[in-house]
Design a protein around this motif. Structure first.
Motif, short mmCIF file in Angstrom:
data_model
loop_
_atom_site.label_atom_id
_atom_site.label_comp_id
_atom_site.label_asym_id
_atom_site.label_seq_id
_atom_site.Cartn_x
_atom_site.Cartn_y
_atom_site.Cartn_z
N MET A 1 4.71 -5.92 -0.95
CA MET A 1 4.14 -5.70 -2.28
C MET A 1 3.61 -4.52 -2.88
O MET A 1 2.85 -3.87 -2.38
N MET B 1 0.88 -1.25 0.08
CA MET B 1 0.07 -0.04 -0.16
C MET B 1 0.91 1.19 0.14
O MET B 1 1.66 1.39 0.64
N LEU C 1 -2.36 -7.90 3.37
CA LEU C 1 -2.07 -8.26 1.86
C LEU C 1 -0.97 -7.12 1.19
O LEU C 1 -0.24 -8.07 0.34
N PHE C 2 -1.09 -6.12 1.33
CA PHE C 2 -0.23 -5.16 0.44
C PHE C 2 1.09 -4.48 1.05
O PHE C 2 2.05 -4.16 0.54
N MET D 1 -5.89 -5.10 4.29
CA MET D 1 -4.98 -4.39 3.48
C MET D 1 -3.61 -4.54 3.66
O MET D 1 -2.89 -4.78 2.86
N ILE D 2 -3.48 -4.40 4.96
CA ILE D 2 -1.97 -4.37 5.68
C ILE D 2 -1.40 -5.77 5.15
O ILE D 2 -0.27 -5.93 4.95
N GLU E 1 2.71 -16.76 0.33
CA GLU E 1 1.47 -16.08 -0.28
C GLU E 1 0.24 -16.30 0.09
O GLU E 1 -0.88 -15.80 0.29
#
Lengths: 163, 246, 74
Positions: B1, A1, C72-73, C69-70, C4
């Motif tokens: 990522m 993000m 995941l990304f 979100m954290i 993952e």
């Protein structure tokens, strides 16, 4: 993000401080006093209008009182005039009536005097006629001639007895 | 990522406009975030300045809007803080307007949402937290710390109550900043994801996501205003706590 | 397990919390409507309060979203 990428933390913070400080100064120095001024001015105006309305109301009340007083005065005057006129008319009527009565009395008195005169004249005539009739009657009935004067005296005395 | 170019998170990417600027080792590059902060401030100033330019006694529509915002924040502050809060009115008003305009301007297509970055909301929330704590300590001295011991609670509950109160107090900047940040991010991600469906579905079924995006846009507009309101009213409530100690 | 895959599972588990936010919003709006139907005259007065609570409740769900979100990304 991208939000957690510390690479751009510093410029964002710096610019946040700069822009927010600018906004704060603009608001507190320029915009808010301005709106405050507008609101205060409006409040003043509304207060002023209220006061003026109050004054106008008072004035209207005064005018109304004056008007009512004038009306009352006029009514009183009219009544006075009316009373005066009524009194005048009454006085004139009375005067006329009095004059009329006096005239009538005069006429009555004159008429009565005329009647009285006619009466006395008639009475005198009656006496004369009675005397003559008596003398003639005496001559015809008793066949005595009676003096006219004596007959008149006799008639007089009889009339005096009768009346 | 890292987010790819067309991921729903690409819209939060910060791009420097012009070259990087460094002042005394501090990176102060002018980025798209900075640009939209400047735009927000300019828009607020222009909006308020032009709205009140006539200074009419009987306000027009625009001036009514400006006065309405003034009254709105003023009433919020008065109802929640009281008369003592008057001194903080410019700050609270600036805060409300800044967040409102940043949120709403961020909804414009292609715009960058300043408040969708945790650094920005976190900095604001932390500033409010520090300011409120300082206000409390200045007004009440050490008496301020009785705030953490609720009155009327039984004594044996204190070992439990005091840590809870301290945690709930200390967590305030986090909840305050994450609430705004998460709302903005979630809304924009949702719009981007559903908007992406429109491309994926093509001409024949693409209208469906577009209709959904249109409806969601209305919701996001509501949330943009609501979050500005919530952020401001919570600031007011924190100020109230600092000034009145419950 | 692949790291993952664990990431995705973790993100999925994190957003379970949104169910709680959904239930909370249901309770909030349901109670508001209940009260508003019983006393429509007072409904207007509490609308603002309701909207504020809506924002607070919704934010709780969004915390879960942020956590996902954290995971995941970040």
């Amino acid at each position: 993000m991208p939000q957690f990428n510390p690479e751009y933390f510093a410029p964002q913070l710096v610019w946040l401080v700069i822009t927010f400080l600018a906004l704060y100064l603009l608001m507190s120095r320029l915009i808010l006093p301005r709106i405050n001024g507008i609101l205060a001015q409006r409040e003043d105006r509304i207060d002023g209008n209220l006061q003026r309305a109050e004054a106008l109301k008072e004035e209207a009340a005064q005018v109304l009182a004056g008007y009512q007083k004038a009306i009352a005065d006029a009514r009183a005057q009219a009544q006075a005039a009316l009373a005066k006129a009524a009194a005048d008319i009454a006085a004139e009527t009375a005067a006329r009536e009095a004059e009329f009565a006096r005239k009538m009395a005069d006429q009555t008195a004159a008429a009565e005097a005329g009647i009285r005169a006619a009466k006395t004249r008639a009475l005198a005539d009656v006496r004369g006629i009675a005397g003559e009739v008596a003398a003639m009657m005496a001559g015809k009935v008793a066949d005595t001639s009676v003096d006219a004067n004596a007959a008149a005296e006799a008639v007089d005395s009889v009339m005096k007895e009768r009346t | 990522m890292a987010a790819e170019a067309h991921s729903p998170l690409a819209q939060f990417e910060i791009q420097p406009l012009g070259g990087p600027i460094h002042i005394g080792g501090l990176d102060v590059s002018f980025t798209n975030s900075s640009l939209w902060m400047v735009i927000a401030v300019a828009a607020i100033t222009a909006f308020m300045l032009l709205g009140t330019r006539k200074q009419a006694i009987v306000p027009g529509r625009w001036q009514s809007l400006c006065e309405g915002m003034y009254d709105f924040v003023s009433n919020m502050l008065r109802d929640n803080v009281g008369q003592e809060g008057r001194a903080y009115f410019p700050f609270v008003f600036s805060l409300f307007m800044f967040i409102l305009f940043a949120n709403v301007l961020g909804l414009l297509p292609g715009a960058f949402t300043v408040t969708s970055h945790i650094v920005v909301t976190g900095a604001m929330a932390l500033f409010i937290f520090v300011m409120v704590t300082i206000v409390g300590i200045v007004r009440h001295g050490l008496h301020f710390f009785t705030y953490f011991a609720p009155q009327g609670a039984p004594m044996w509950l204190m070992p439990l109550m005091i840590p809870i109160e301290i945690i709930s107090y200390a967590i305030r900047p986090m909840t305050l900043s994450i609430r705004l940040f998460a709302n903005m991010v979630a809304g924009h991600v949702m719009l981007a994801v559903i908007g992406g469906f429109a491309f994926a579905l093509g001409v024949w079924a693409g209208w469906l996501p577009i209709a959904a995006v249109t409806a969601l846009f209305g919701l996001e507009l509501l949330i943009a205003c609501l979050q500005a309101y919530v952020f401001t009213i919570l600031t007011c409530i924190y100020l109230h706590d600092a000034i009145h100690l419950h | 397990m692949d790291i993952e895959a664990a990431r995705f599972i973790g993100a999925g588990l994190a957003v379970i919390a949104l169910g709680g936010a959904g239930a909370g919003l249901g309770v909030l709006f349901g109670n508001y409507l209940n009260a508003a139907v019983r006393n429509p005259a007072a409904a207007e007065k509490w609308f603002g309060r309701m909207m504020m609570t809506f924002a607070l409740v919704e934010a709780t769900g969004l915390f879960a979203f942020v956590v996902a979100m954290i995971i995941l990304f970040v």
